[in-house]
Design a protein around this motif. Structure first.
Motif, PDB file in Angstrom:
ATOM      1  N   ASN A 172      67.869  44.794  37.227  1.00  0.00           N
ATOM      2  CA  ASN A 172      67.679  43.406  37.650  1.00  0.00           C
ATOM      3  C   ASN A 172      67.899  43.321  39.151  1.00  0.00           C
ATOM      4  OD1 ASN A 172      67.013  42.011  35.282  1.00  0.00           O
ATOM      5  ND2 ASN A 172      69.145  42.049  34.615  1.00  0.00           N
ATOM      6  N   ARG A 173      66.992  42.645  39.832  1.00  0.00           N
ATOM      7  CA  ARG A 173      67.050  42.611  41.296  1.00  0.00           C
ATOM      8  C   ARG A 173      66.850  41.182  41.805  1.00  0.00           C
ATOM      9  NH1 ARG A 173      62.360  45.481  44.533  1.00  0.00           N
ATOM     10  NH2 ARG A 173      61.340  43.596  43.832  1.00  0.00           N
ATOM     11  N   TYR A 174      67.647  40.831  42.793  1.00  0.00           N
ATOM     12  CA  TYR A 174      67.488  39.563  43.500  1.00  0.00           C
ATOM     13  C   TYR A 174      67.090  39.891  44.929  1.00  0.00           C
ATOM     14  CZ  TYR A 174      68.604  35.295  45.997  1.00  0.00           C
ATOM     15  OH  TYR A 174      68.536  34.193  46.799  1.00  0.00           O
ATOM     16  N   ARG A 175      66.005  39.279  45.420  1.00  0.00           N
ATOM     17  CA  ARG A 175      65.546  39.499  46.792  1.00  0.00           C
ATOM     18  C   ARG A 175      65.863  38.256  47.626  1.00  0.00           C
ATOM     19  NH1 ARG A 175      62.396  43.063  49.301  1.00  0.00           N
ATOM     20  NH2 ARG A 175      61.624  43.922  47.363  1.00  0.00           N
ATOM     21  N   PHE A 176      66.539  38.479  48.733  1.00  0.00           N
ATOM     22  CA  PHE A 176      66.869  37.391  49.657  1.00  0.00           C
ATOM     23  C   PHE A 176      65.604  36.979  50.408  1.00  0.00           C
ATOM     24  CE2 PHE A 176      70.771  39.630  48.898  1.00  0.00           C
ATOM     25  CZ  PHE A 176      71.765  38.671  48.928  1.00  0.00           C
ATOM     26  N   ARG A 177      65.335  35.694  50.446  1.00  0.00           N
ATOM     27  CA  ARG A 177      64.177  35.147  51.154  1.00  0.00           C
ATOM     28  C   ARG A 177      64.661  34.094  52.152  1.00  0.00           C
ATOM     29  NH1 ARG A 177      60.329  38.309  49.437  1.00  0.00           N
ATOM     30  NH2 ARG A 177      59.904  38.371  47.223  1.00  0.00           N
ATOM     31  N   ASN A 178      64.321  34.292  53.421  1.00  0.00           N
ATOM     32  CA  ASN A 178      64.664  33.321  54.465  1.00  0.00           C
ATOM     33  C   ASN A 178      66.143  32.945  54.451  1.00  0.00           C
ATOM     34  OD1 ASN A 178      61.905  33.156  55.252  1.00  0.00           O
ATOM     35  ND2 ASN A 178      61.567  31.790  53.511  1.00  0.00           N
ATOM     36  N   VAL A 179      67.007  33.959  54.355  1.00  0.00           N
ATOM     37  CA  VAL A 179      68.449  33.715  54.336  1.00  0.00           C
ATOM     38  C   VAL A 179      69.062  34.275  55.613  1.00  0.00           C
ATOM     39  CG1 VAL A 179      70.626  34.203  53.159  1.00  0.00           C
ATOM     40  CG2 VAL A 179      68.552  33.808  51.824  1.00  0.00           C
ATOM     41  N   ARG A 180      69.762  33.406  56.317  1.00  0.00           N
ATOM     42  CA  ARG A 180      70.490  33.807  57.515  1.00  0.00           C
ATOM     43  C   ARG A 180      71.967  33.552  57.222  1.00  0.00           C
ATOM     44  NH1 ARG A 180      69.402  34.749  62.874  1.00  0.00           N
ATOM     45  NH2 ARG A 180      70.933  33.935  64.346  1.00  0.00           N
ATOM     46  N   LEU A 181      72.757  34.625  57.197  1.00  0.00           N
ATOM     47  CA  LEU A 181      74.180  34.520  56.898  1.00  0.00           C
ATOM     48  C   LEU A 181      74.945  34.435  58.213  1.00  0.00           C
ATOM     49  CD1 LEU A 181      76.367  34.462  54.740  1.00  0.00           C
ATOM     50  CD2 LEU A 181      76.327  36.969  54.721  1.00  0.00           C
ATOM     51  N   ALA A 182      75.591  33.295  58.431  1.00  0.00           N
ATOM     52  CA  ALA A 182      76.327  33.059  59.677  1.00  0.00           C
ATOM     53  C   ALA A 182      77.449  34.078  59.851  1.00  0.00           C
ATOM     54  CB  ALA A 182      76.904  31.641  59.670  1.00  0.00           C
ATOM     55  N   GLY A 183      77.921  34.205  61.069  1.00  0.00           N
ATOM     56  CA  GLY A 183      79.040  35.090  61.354  1.00  0.00           C
ATOM     57  C   GLY A 183      80.290  34.631  60.623  1.00  0.00           C
ATOM     58  N   ARG A 184      81.050  35.603  60.106  1.00  0.00           N
ATOM     59  CA  ARG A 184      82.293  35.340  59.376  1.00  0.00           C
ATOM     60  C   ARG A 184      82.084  34.388  58.199  1.00  0.00           C
ATOM     61  NH1 ARG A 184      84.334  39.215  62.019  1.00  0.00           N
ATOM     62  NH2 ARG A 184      85.337  38.939  64.024  1.00  0.00           N
ATOM     63  N   ALA A 185      80.930  34.492  57.549  1.00  0.00           N
ATOM     64  CA  ALA A 185      80.599  33.591  56.438  1.00  0.00           C
ATOM     65  C   ALA A 185      80.370  34.389  55.158  1.00  0.00           C
ATOM     66  CB  ALA A 185      79.351  32.779  56.772  1.00  0.00           C
ATOM     67  N   THR A 186      80.474  33.681  54.034  1.00  0.00           N
ATOM     68  CA  THR A 186      80.253  34.272  52.718  1.00  0.00           C
ATOM     69  C   THR A 186      79.264  33.408  51.955  1.00  0.00           C
ATOM     70  OG1 THR A 186      82.484  35.218  52.639  1.00  0.00           O
ATOM     71  CG2 THR A 186      81.373  34.904  50.527  1.00  0.00           C
ATOM     72  N   VAL A 187      78.396  34.065  51.205  1.00  0.00           N
ATOM     73  CA  VAL A 187      77.467  33.366  50.325  1.00  0.00           C
ATOM     74  C   VAL A 187      77.632  33.961  48.927  1.00  0.00           C
ATOM     75  CG1 VAL A 187      75.498  34.894  50.822  1.00  0.00           C
ATOM     76  CG2 VAL A 187      75.082  32.569  50.014  1.00  0.00           C
ATOM     77  N   ARG A 188      77.594  33.103  47.909  1.00  0.00           N
ATOM     78  CA  ARG A 188      77.652  33.559  46.512  1.00  0.00           C
ATOM     79  C   ARG A 188      76.253  33.508  45.927  1.00  0.00           C
ATOM     80  NH1 ARG A 188      82.901  30.708  43.676  1.00  0.00           N
ATOM     81  NH2 ARG A 188      84.466  31.783  44.935  1.00  0.00           N
ATOM     82  N   ILE A 189      75.883  34.583  45.238  1.00  0.00           N
ATOM     83  CA  ILE A 189      74.595  34.644  44.556  1.00  0.00           C
ATOM     84  C   ILE A 189      74.882  34.452  43.073  1.00  0.00           C
ATOM     85  CG2 ILE A 189      72.565  36.032  44.032  1.00  0.00           C
ATOM     86  CD1 ILE A 189      74.615  36.661  47.141  1.00  0.00           C
ATOM     87  N   HIS A 190      74.518  33.263  42.562  1.00  0.00           N
ATOM     88  CA  HIS A 190      74.768  32.909  41.171  1.00  0.00           C
ATOM     89  C   HIS A 190      73.591  33.356  40.312  1.00  0.00           C
ATOM     90  CE1 HIS A 190      78.101  30.210  42.344  1.00  0.00           C
ATOM     91  NE2 HIS A 190      77.356  29.983  43.411  1.00  0.00           N
ATOM     92  N   THR A 191      73.850  33.609  39.035  1.00  0.00           N
ATOM     93  CA  THR A 191      72.812  34.083  38.131  1.00  0.00           C
ATOM     94  C   THR A 191      71.864  32.970  37.699  1.00  0.00           C
ATOM     95  OG1 THR A 191      74.230  35.856  37.348  1.00  0.00           O
ATOM     96  CG2 THR A 191      72.409  35.217  35.910  1.00  0.00           C
ATOM     97  N   GLY A 192      72.376  31.797  37.432  1.00  0.00           N
ATOM     98  CA  GLY A 192      71.582  30.723  36.849  1.00  0.00           C
ATOM     99  C   GLY A 192      70.681  29.985  37.827  1.00  0.00           C
ATOM    100  N   ILE A 193      70.317  28.773  37.423  1.00  0.00           N
ATOM    101  CA  ILE A 193      69.379  27.947  38.172  1.00  0.00           C
ATOM    102  C   ILE A 193      70.165  26.955  39.029  1.00  0.00           C
ATOM    103  CG2 ILE A 193      67.537  26.222  37.940  1.00  0.00           C
ATOM    104  CD1 ILE A 193      66.898  27.621  35.211  1.00  0.00           C
ATOM    105  N   GLY A 194      69.709  26.760  40.257  1.00  0.00           N
ATOM    106  CA  GLY A 194      70.365  25.810  41.146  1.00  0.00           C
ATOM    107  C   GLY A 194      69.594  25.647  42.436  1.00  0.00           C
ATOM    108  N   ARG A 195      70.135  24.822  43.311  1.00  0.00           N
ATOM    109  CA  ARG A 195      69.510  24.571  44.608  1.00  0.00           C
ATOM    110  C   ARG A 195      70.251  25.374  45.670  1.00  0.00           C
ATOM    111  NH1 ARG A 195      68.661  18.887  47.793  1.00  0.00           N
ATOM    112  NH2 ARG A 195      67.800  19.902  49.627  1.00  0.00           N
ATOM    113  N   ASP A 196      69.522  26.233  46.374  1.00  0.00           N
ATOM    114  CA  ASP A 196      70.125  27.092  47.392  1.00  0.00           C
ATOM    115  C   ASP A 196      70.732  26.270  48.526  1.00  0.00           C
ATOM    116  OD1 ASP A 196      69.242  29.248  45.922  1.00  0.00           O
ATOM    117  OD2 ASP A 196      67.592  29.748  47.269  1.00  0.00           O
ATOM    118  N   THR A 197      71.914  26.702  48.985  1.00  0.00           N
ATOM    119  CA  THR A 197      72.590  26.093  50.127  1.00  0.00           C
ATOM    120  C   THR A 197      73.059  27.221  51.052  1.00  0.00           C
ATOM    121  OG1 THR A 197      74.823  26.141  49.168  1.00  0.00           O
ATOM    122  CG2 THR A 197      73.439  24.210  48.657  1.00  0.00           C
TER     123      THR A 197
END
Length: 156
Positions: A89-114
């Protein structure tokens, strides 16, 4: 006698130059080792087993996630990067810019990206509760970090 004094002076100069070169080179190599121990972008946490019973509700699916952290001060463009499990199973990041000293969580289900939460929009669990490996790869396919858990794996 003059030749031996000259030879000693040359030897002392060579040794002193070698010491200076070693002192200058040491911090650079120590820094490289630090960079390898603390990657700039890493899998910083995994919740492979969502709390409670596995009901496959969207809430339960979204309680399963992988956190990616950028430890650098500068932002990182994750466009084209992938997060993959042992089962393919693979998730591909699209148009994601991760700010410095920041964390993003990749959830399995359905939702609105923030900025802080991304969603795979899946209807089934991705990560093995008992054992699995999450692999983060950059846009060129190079492994950036891995996190394993369960049988035969040791958590970092």
């Amino acid at each position: 006698m003059s030749a031996s004094v000259t030879a000693r002076r040359i030897a002392a100069t060579v040794l002193a130059a070698g010491a200076v070169v070693s002192a200058v080179a040491l911090p650079a190599s120590a820094h490289d080792n630090d960079r390898n121990r603390h990657p700039r972008v890493e899998i910083s946490a995994v919740r492979a087993d969502s709390p409670g019973r596995d009901t496959r509700t969207n809430r339960s699916l979204n309680d399963e996630w992988v956190a990616i952290t950028n430890n650098d001060r500068r932002a990182v463009n994750l466009d084209g990067w992938t997060l993959r499990g042992e089962d393919g199973n693979r998730y591909r990041f699209r148009n994601v810019r991760l700010a410095g000293r920041a964390t993003v969580r990749i959830h399995t289900g359905i939702g609105r990206d923030t900025r802080t939460d991304l969603y795979q929009d899946r209807r089934n669990y991705v990560w093995g509760d008992r054992s699995d490996t999450a692999t983060l790869r950059d846009a060129r396919g190079r492994t950036v970090d891995t996190e394993s858990w369960g049988r035969g794996h040791h958590r970092r």
